[in-house]
Enzyme design. Structure first.
Site, PDB file in Angstrom:
ATOM      1  N   ARG A 220      -6.481   1.657  12.458  1.00  0.00           N
ATOM      2  CA  ARG A 220      -7.740   1.864  13.173  1.00  0.00           C
ATOM      3  C   ARG A 220      -7.623   1.437  14.634  1.00  0.00           C
ATOM      4  NH1 ARG A 220     -13.154   0.999   9.502  1.00  0.00           N
ATOM      5  NH2 ARG A 220     -12.568   2.471   7.856  1.00  0.00           N
TER       6      ARG A 220
ATOM      7  N   GLU B  45     -15.626   0.032  12.678  1.00  0.00           N
ATOM      8  CA  GLU B  45     -15.225  -1.359  12.451  1.00  0.00           C
ATOM      9  C   GLU B  45     -13.712  -1.488  12.510  1.00  0.00           C
ATOM     10  OE1 GLU B  45     -14.763  -4.313   8.627  1.00  0.00           O
ATOM     11  OE2 GLU B  45     -16.491  -2.945   8.644  1.00  0.00           O
TER      12      GLU B  45
ATOM     13  N   ARG C 105      -5.867  -0.215  -1.285  1.00  0.00           N
ATOM     14  CA  ARG C 105      -7.253  -0.160  -1.761  1.00  0.00           C
ATOM     15  C   ARG C 105      -7.488   1.164  -2.475  1.00  0.00           C
ATOM     16  NH1 ARG C 105     -10.587  -4.191   0.230  1.00  0.00           N
ATOM     17  NH2 ARG C 105      -9.650  -5.472   1.865  1.00  0.00           N
TER      18      ARG C 105
ATOM     19  N   SER D 123     -12.674  -7.626  10.078  1.00  0.00           N
ATOM     20  CA  SER D 123     -13.616  -8.402   9.279  1.00  0.00           C
ATOM     21  C   SER D 123     -13.072  -9.824   9.193  1.00  0.00           C
ATOM     22  CB  SER D 123     -13.765  -7.809   7.877  1.00  0.00           C
ATOM     23  OG  SER D 123     -14.699  -8.563   7.122  1.00  0.00           O
TER      24      SER D 123
ATOM     25  N   ARG E 162     -11.067   8.334   8.568  1.00  0.00           N
ATOM     26  CA  ARG E 162     -10.791   6.955   8.979  1.00  0.00           C
ATOM     27  C   ARG E 162     -10.433   6.021   7.829  1.00  0.00           C
ATOM     28  NH1 ARG E 162     -16.501   4.161  10.797  1.00  0.00           N
ATOM     29  NH2 ARG E 162     -17.651   4.422   8.861  1.00  0.00           N
ATOM     30  N   HIS E 163     -10.191   6.579   6.637  1.00  0.00           N
ATOM     31  CA  HIS E 163      -9.834   5.746   5.481  1.00  0.00           C
ATOM     32  C   HIS E 163      -8.453   6.118   4.954  1.00  0.00           C
ATOM     33  CE1 HIS E 163     -14.236   4.965   5.254  1.00  0.00           C
ATOM     34  NE2 HIS E 163     -13.819   3.808   4.786  1.00  0.00           N
TER      35      HIS E 163
ATOM     36  N   GLU F 196      -9.874   3.034  -3.051  1.00  0.00           N
ATOM     37  CA  GLU F 196     -11.180   3.591  -2.701  1.00  0.00           C
ATOM     38  C   GLU F 196     -11.091   5.112  -2.698  1.00  0.00           C
ATOM     39  OE1 GLU F 196     -11.523   1.754   1.098  1.00  0.00           O
ATOM     40  OE2 GLU F 196     -12.678   0.049   0.330  1.00  0.00           O
TER      41      GLU F 196
END
Length: 434
Positions: free
Chosen positions: A408, A357, A211, A360, A219-220, A213
């Site tokens: 995570r 989270e 990703r 998903s 946490r990413h 991002e």
């Protein structure tokens, strides 16, 4: 090395050949001790200088810390030694000499910044507590695979180089593929859905996702490991049941098989396996409970995504793993099915740890016409996804599934402060090497 004995297996009265790294040397004058470390632990090697050959003593005590050596000798009981035994060496061979100037201290006596540790990951994993994280991570992956098989799943592997993104948007890493534009896959989502329309029906995958991002948070990551599940003839509640089963299995596997590693991390006395069903809270209830905490500057309203501060406040309020269900349709991806009796509500869900989270998921839209409408509503061109959509013309069963972030899960299970602690060689905005 066929004759090698691991340090943990050395018993008084044995003659052994042990191999590993020089952890430390303590020279007390007439007697000296070398601590040798291997993957199972440490063992003390005793040098009585006056009674040994000078070359043997010089070889054993002249070597630098973290050099790789082989020691052959007799094992004797010694209560004062770190592990209750010691080796009197008959021979010492240096296999690989280490530079005396180490970039970090594997003994852990001197702390190092995370960036230094990641730059020197090989040395970093020589520390017992760091190695423990990855032994636990391996057990988590073993346990979830076993749980998936108990649920009747087939393990699959889907492409990581794709022509279109899973969800469109800008979170894609473009690459050149024989003169054509391609992308690193964000998720196995579309491919695993295609598989449940085949004869496999129920599948799982453990693999990388990418990703683009521009996050720079603890946490990413830009490359992560996703644990994915998809099942035909299942609704979103059954998918949540499977999610709970798999996460609990990961905790149970660690509790059963990683006690030494938990002790190395000072977690043995406080590691708890979730023993109750995870609460299932609707999105509407979630924003009401977050608003009631008073932790946000502005009250959340219907349609808002949950900010990090809101997730944290709700997590502290719930105090355990939990699901958020019945999200607004407008903020869930096109492939998530709406409730039949209320098209404003989706069957999407998130599974949360109190910190963040983890999962998903949801029930998928399996009806071709509705699926194409979903593409168009989110501004995506259905023709770009024809390889996916056309299969829904040929008998696609109702299905549901989810994706779980492996890093995570490790991070929250072990209480790690930064997700990079649970990745051997993390990839983020700044780090592309090693």
């Amino acid at each position: 090395m066929q004759d090698r004995t691991y340090t943990a297996d050395a018993e008084p009265g044995d003659t052994v050949t042990v191999a590993g790294w020089v952890h430390e040397i303590r020279d007390l004058g007439g007697i000296a001790f070398l601590i040798l470390r291997d993957t199972t632990g440490k063992i003390q090697v005793k040098f009585e200088k006056e009674e040994m050959d000078d070359d043997l003593v010089e070889t054993g005590l002249g070597v630098h810390r973290e050099s790789v050596i082989v020691v052959t000798g007799d094992v004797e009981a010694e209560p004062r030694a770190p592990t209750g035994v010691e080796v009197t060496p008959a021979s010492v061979e240096v296999l690989a000499e280490a530079d005396p100037q180490l970039p970090l201290d594997p003994s852990g006596k001197v702390d190092a910044e995370l960036s230094t540790r990641l730059d020197n990951r090989t040395l970093d994993l020589r520390k017992e507590e760091v190695k423990a994280i990855f032994e636990i991570r391996a057990e988590i992956l073993r346990s979830v695979r076993e749980a998936f098989r108990s649920l009747g799943c087939t393990e699959i592997n889907t492409p990581k180089i794709v022509a279109t993104g899973t969800e469109g948007g800008t979170e894609l890493f473009p690459i050149t593929y024989f003169g054509r534009e391609a992308f690193m896959n964000q998720s196995p989502q579309l491919f695993k859905q295609l598989m449940v329309g085949s004869g496999l029906e129920r599948v799982f995958e453990v693999g990388p996702i990418f990703r683009a991002e521009e996050h720079n948070t603890p946490r990413h990551l830009n490359e992560a490991t996703s644990i994915d599940f998809e099942s035909a003839f299942a609704d979103y509640t059954e998918a949540m049941d499977a999610c709970e089963t798999v996460v609990r299995a990961a905790y149970e596997g660690v509790a059963e098989n990683c006690q030494a590693e938990l002790e190395a991390l000072d977690l043995a006395d406080e590691f708890d396996v979730p023993d109750e069903s995870f609460p299932r809270i609707s999105y509407e209830e979630a924003i009401e409970r977050i608003n009631a905490t008073g932790e946000l500057d502005e009250q959340l309203v219907w349609g808002d995504d949950l900010p990090t501060e809101g997730e944290k406040a709700l997590g502290e309020d719930v105090g355990s793993h939990y699901f958020i269900t019945d999200w607004p349709s407008e903020i869930k991806p096109f492939y998530i099915k709406d409730h039949d009796d209320d098209e404003q509500l989706s069957t999407g869900f998130d599974m949360m740890h109190p910190r963040m989270e983890l999962v998903s998921g949801g029930q998928r839209e399996h009806r071709y016409d509705r699926l194409v409408e979903g593409f168009e509503q989110q501004g995506l061109d259905p023709e770009a996804f024809e390889y996916y959509t056309k299969m829904f013309k040929y008998g696609m069963p109702p299905h549901a599934g989810w994706g779980l972030g492996a890093e995570r899960l490790v991070m929250t299970m072990l209480g790690l402060p930064n997700i990079r602690e649970g990745v051997l060689f993390p990839r983020d905005r700044q780090r592309l090497s090693p």
